[in-house]
Design a protein around this motif. Structure first.
Motif, mmCIF file in Angstrom:
data_model
loop_
_atom_site.group_PDB
_atom_site.id
_atom_site.type_symbol
_atom_site.label_atom_id
_atom_site.label_comp_id
_atom_site.label_asym_id
_atom_site.label_seq_id
_atom_site.Cartn_x
_atom_site.Cartn_y
_atom_site.Cartn_z
ATOM 1 N N ALA A 29 0.849 -1.195 0.000
ATOM 2 C CA ALA A 29 0.000 0.000 0.000
ATOM 3 C C ALA A 29 0.878 1.237 0.000
ATOM 4 O O ALA A 29 2.063 1.187 0.301
ATOM 5 C CB ALA A 29 -0.919 -0.009 1.225
ATOM 6 N N GLU A 30 0.269 2.383 -0.340
ATOM 7 C CA GLU A 30 1.009 3.645 -0.293
ATOM 8 C C GLU A 30 0.247 4.676 0.523
ATOM 9 O O GLU A 30 0.727 5.163 1.535
ATOM 10 C CB GLU A 30 1.278 4.179 -1.698
ATOM 11 N N ILE A 31 -0.973 5.027 0.091
ATOM 12 C CA ILE A 31 -1.771 6.030 0.791
ATOM 13 C C ILE A 31 -2.855 5.328 1.600
ATOM 14 O O ILE A 31 -3.622 4.515 1.071
ATOM 15 C CB ILE A 31 -2.395 7.026 -0.195
ATOM 16 N N LEU A 32 -2.921 5.657 2.885
ATOM 17 C CA LEU A 32 -3.883 5.037 3.794
ATOM 18 C C LEU A 32 -4.948 6.044 4.216
ATOM 19 O O LEU A 32 -4.668 7.238 4.369
ATOM 20 C CB LEU A 32 -3.173 4.502 5.035
ATOM 21 N N LEU A 33 -6.162 5.548 4.430
ATOM 22 C CA LEU A 33 -7.289 6.356 4.894
ATOM 23 C C LEU A 33 -7.958 5.661 6.070
ATOM 24 O O LEU A 33 -7.948 4.426 6.158
ATOM 25 C CB LEU A 33 -8.323 6.534 3.772
ATOM 26 N N PRO A 34 -8.584 6.423 6.966
ATOM 27 C CA PRO A 34 -9.378 5.782 8.019
ATOM 28 C C PRO A 34 -10.652 5.196 7.419
ATOM 29 O O PRO A 34 -11.204 5.740 6.463
ATOM 30 C CB PRO A 34 -9.686 6.941 8.979
ATOM 31 N N ASP A 35 -11.103 4.106 7.968
ATOM 32 C CA ASP A 35 -12.343 3.478 7.498
ATOM 33 C C ASP A 35 -13.522 4.101 8.251
ATOM 34 O O ASP A 35 -13.650 3.921 9.459
ATOM 35 C CB ASP A 35 -12.300 1.975 7.754
ATOM 36 N N PRO A 36 -14.414 4.850 7.562
ATOM 37 C CA PRO A 36 -15.512 5.535 8.234
ATOM 38 C C PRO A 36 -16.799 4.707 8.308
ATOM 39 O O PRO A 36 -17.884 5.264 8.469
ATOM 40 C CB PRO A 36 -15.723 6.764 7.352
ATOM 41 N N ALA A 37 -16.698 3.387 8.181
ATOM 42 C CA ALA A 37 -17.888 2.553 8.041
ATOM 43 C C ALA A 37 -18.872 2.752 9.191
ATOM 44 O O ALA A 37 -20.097 2.799 8.979
ATOM 45 C CB ALA A 37 -17.487 1.083 7.931
ATOM 46 N N PHE A 38 -18.367 2.875 10.426
ATOM 47 C CA PHE A 38 -19.265 3.007 11.581
ATOM 48 C C PHE A 38 -20.182 4.214 11.446
ATOM 49 O O PHE A 38 -21.404 4.110 11.574
ATOM 50 C CB PHE A 38 -18.442 3.113 12.874
ATOM 51 N N ILE A 39 -19.605 5.382 11.157
ATOM 52 C CA ILE A 39 -20.437 6.586 11.072
ATOM 53 C C ILE A 39 -21.163 6.664 9.739
ATOM 54 O O ILE A 39 -22.249 7.254 9.639
ATOM 55 C CB ILE A 39 -19.581 7.848 11.333
ATOM 56 N N ALA A 40 -20.630 6.055 8.695
ATOM 57 C CA ALA A 40 -21.300 6.064 7.395
ATOM 58 C C ALA A 40 -22.647 5.351 7.474
ATOM 59 O O ALA A 40 -23.597 5.715 6.775
ATOM 60 C CB ALA A 40 -20.413 5.405 6.339
ATOM 61 N N GLN A 41 -22.740 4.354 8.348
ATOM 62 C CA GLN A 41 -23.992 3.618 8.494
ATOM 63 C C GLN A 41 -25.072 4.436 9.189
ATOM 64 O O GLN A 41 -26.254 4.079 9.148
ATOM 65 C CB GLN A 41 -23.734 2.328 9.274
ATOM 66 N N GLN A 42 -24.688 5.529 9.824
ATOM 67 C CA GLN A 42 -25.663 6.398 10.502
ATOM 68 C C GLN A 42 -25.422 7.859 10.133
ATOM 69 O O GLN A 42 -25.518 8.754 10.959
ATOM 70 C CB GLN A 42 -25.591 6.200 12.008
ATOM 71 N N ARG A 43 -25.093 8.079 8.859
ATOM 72 C CA ARG A 43 -24.723 9.426 8.435
ATOM 73 C C ARG A 43 -25.883 10.403 8.492
ATOM 74 O O ARG A 43 -25.673 11.615 8.485
ATOM 75 C CB ARG A 43 -24.115 9.389 7.038
ATOM 76 N N GLU A 44 -27.112 9.918 8.572
ATOM 77 C CA GLU A 44 -28.246 10.847 8.711
ATOM 78 C C GLU A 44 -28.184 11.588 10.038
ATOM 79 O O GLU A 44 -28.797 12.656 10.198
ATOM 80 C CB GLU A 44 -29.568 10.093 8.593
ATOM 81 N N ASP A 45 -27.419 11.063 10.996
ATOM 82 C CA ASP A 45 -27.251 11.733 12.296
ATOM 83 C C ASP A 45 -25.910 12.452 12.401
ATOM 84 O O ASP A 45 -25.578 12.982 13.460
ATOM 85 C CB ASP A 45 -27.371 10.710 13.435
ATOM 86 N N LEU A 46 -25.145 12.475 11.317
ATOM 87 C CA LEU A 46 -23.858 13.173 11.305
ATOM 88 C C LEU A 46 -24.091 14.623 10.891
ATOM 89 O O LEU A 46 -24.450 14.906 9.756
ATOM 90 C CB LEU A 46 -22.889 12.482 10.340
#
Length: 529
Positions: A29-46
């Motif tokens: 790998a070269e460029i890494l990103l955080p995995d936002p899966a937890f908040i993406a599943q409830q993005r209507e409350d973000l």
């Protein structure tokens, strides 16, 4: 890379969304990103994504991850200008709503009342974020230091921090990067003076590399170049983007015109200063290409100077040393911090941490931003200063209740990898296969079978990096053994293509393992005729 979540009464607030570079432990790998899966599943409350400052490890993930978040972005003018330039490279850039908040400004995202507090850092408009709810106030420090001579941007707003402390701060989420360093981090103005004294003494071409987002350092180097009578050329796209964003936000307005890259060769060596990206040895960066003598316009050679004006991020040592070694082989004199005074940290040392503790007086401190040794060191240091602490891991859910903060749960976390135009999990099948290929190679068996499952012709084996050194006789031995294995397969397997492929793959893996002592990635291509 930073990605923080604060929750209250069923609503969520995200703070920063950064990227990072892979280290030697993940060469696939070269460029890494955080995995936002937890908040993406409830993005209507973000409710929003709030940015503390414009460093890549705080904003570099927005252009890739926003489609999973789809929330408004809140940032100061400079950070907003940088983010807009990054978003212009993606198709959804017009969908992202960026709200510009002035440094030190306040805004509401109920149930959160938010206030920026000006902090000094190595990029303009760094802000701490005071997050107030009906349950108390949390101060998220972001990256910061105390520096009375920041060159670019404001000094830390000590009065605002003291006022916040007077009102009461439940917890401070605190930068730990230099928690192991005694004393003070140093002043950017002293680095500026050092460059102004150093550059006039050097002959030949000079190339200085630093983080493009360190606008204060860029300004110091440009000013020193002018004193030394050198024309400045920017080498690397990110430098041009950050300087354009800084000028849009009102900074670096008085810098001279830069030499275009394609005119570098027209400037005498003793009158040229190259400001170059690649301080961390990134393989496609301008400095790496200069070191390899593959850059189209910028060249360094015997007697020239290369100054690395940045700290070494843990994990990047091997890449940086490789670039510096290539430069040295070309006769370039490599200058790093320690040889000359060419860098100070943008993060607080212990004297500055102690000063912040006294201003804010939080009830609790949650160390963040650093390796575990940095976090635990700050925790111990805070306790020495009479402040209770809580150490947390990535994904820990901290609840502030009547008995103080406690880790009550853990949510899924992980890392994603930018792979060309797509994003894939670091621990997923794609990267696992690539890592296996990297260390053990890949073997592909190709064969043709008829409608009854009988072999037609001789199977072929391709194994770049494994078999290409073998002569035709050795390769033929592999293929003959593979053919014998296929002919011995049970008739029941021959009519089931998936089962046939599985058996062929397993057999080929055994053959390669026995003969080469390797466990490569094995694939079989079947053509039914």
């Amino acid at each position: 890379m930073n990605f923080n979540l604060y929750g209250c009464d069923g609503k969520w607030l995200a703070v920063d969304c950064g990227m990072g570079f892979s280290g030697p432990e993940t060469p696939e790998a070269e460029i890494l990103l955080p995995d936002p899966a937890f908040i993406a599943q409830q993005r209507e409350d973000l409710l929003g994504l709030v940015i503390t400052h414009a460093h890549e490890d705080h904003i570099g993930g927005i252009a890739r991850l926003w489609p999973q978040l789809r929330c408004p972005v809140y940032a100061t003018p400079f950070a907003a200008a940088v983010i807009r330039r990054k978003l212009q490279e993606v198709s959804f850039h017009r969908e992202v709503k960026i709200h510009i908040i002035p440094p030190g400004g306040a805004f509401e995202l109920a149930p959160f009342s938010l206030r920026y507090i000006r902090m000094t850092h190595s990029t303009p408009e760094a802000q701490a974020l005071a997050i107030t709810t009906s349950y108390g106030t949390v101060l998220h420090t972001g990256d910061w230091k105390f520096d009375n001579g920041p060159v670019i941007g404001d000094v830390t707003d000590e009065a605002a921090l003291r006022e916040l402390g007077d009102k009461g701060v439940l917890a401070m989420v605190s930068d730990s990067t230099n928690a192991m360093v005694e004393g003070h981090s140093g002043s950017e103005s002293d680095v500026k003076k050092s460059f102004e004294a150093l550059l006039p003494e050097l002959d030949g071409r000079i190339a200085v590399t630093c983080f493009a987002s360190n606008v204060a350092r860029v300004a110091s180097i440009i000013a020193a170049g002018e004193i030394a009578g050198r024309h400045v050329a920017l080498v690397g796209r990110s430098l041009n983007n950050y300087i354009a964003a800084a000028q849009e936000a009102g900074y670096l307005r008085d810098v001279p015109d830069f030499v275009p890259e394609d005119e570098i060769g027209s400037i005498p060596d003793d009158n040229l200063l190259l400001l170059v990206t690649g301080s961390q040895g990134e393989p496609r960066s301008a400095m790496a290409r200069i070191a390899a003598d593959t850059h189209r316009y910028a060249v360094l050679g015997e007697g020239d100077k290369a100054i690395f004006s940045a700290r070494t991020i843990p994990g990047n040592e091997r890449a940086i040393f490789a670039v510096q070694d290539q430069l040295a082989r070309r006769g370039v004199e490599v200058i790093v911090d320690g040889d000359e005074f060419v860098h100070v940290s943008g993060h607080p040392a212990r004297e500055e941490l102690r000063k912040l503790y006294k201003l804010v007086r939080p009830k609790y401190i949650i160390p963040t931003h650093g390796e575990w040794r940095h976090l635990s060191t700050q925790a111990a240091f805070a306790k020495e200063n009479g402040i209770e602490t809580l150490l947390v891991e990535n994904g820990d859910v901290v609840l502030f209740g009547g008995n103080g903060p406690a880790v009550v749960d853990s949510v899924p976390t992980g890392r994603l990898v930018v792979d060309g135009e797509r994003i894939v999990p670091l621990k997923g099948g794609v990267l696992a296969a690539r890592k296996r290929m990297l260390f053990n190679g890949v073997v592909v068996g190709s064969l043709a079978i008829d409608s009854r499952g009988a072999l037609r012709g001789t199977p072929q084996i391709s194994a770049p990096g494994l078999l290409e050194e073998l002569d035709a006789r050795q390769r033929r031995a592999f293929e003959e053994e593979f053919q014998e294995l296929l002919e011995d397969l049970a008739p029941s397997l021959r009519q089931d293509e998936a089962a046939f492929a599985d058996a062929a793959r397993a057999g080929l893996r055994r053959i390669v393992g026995k003969k080469l002592g390797k466990r490569p990635l094995v694939e079989v291509h079947i053509l039914r005729v």
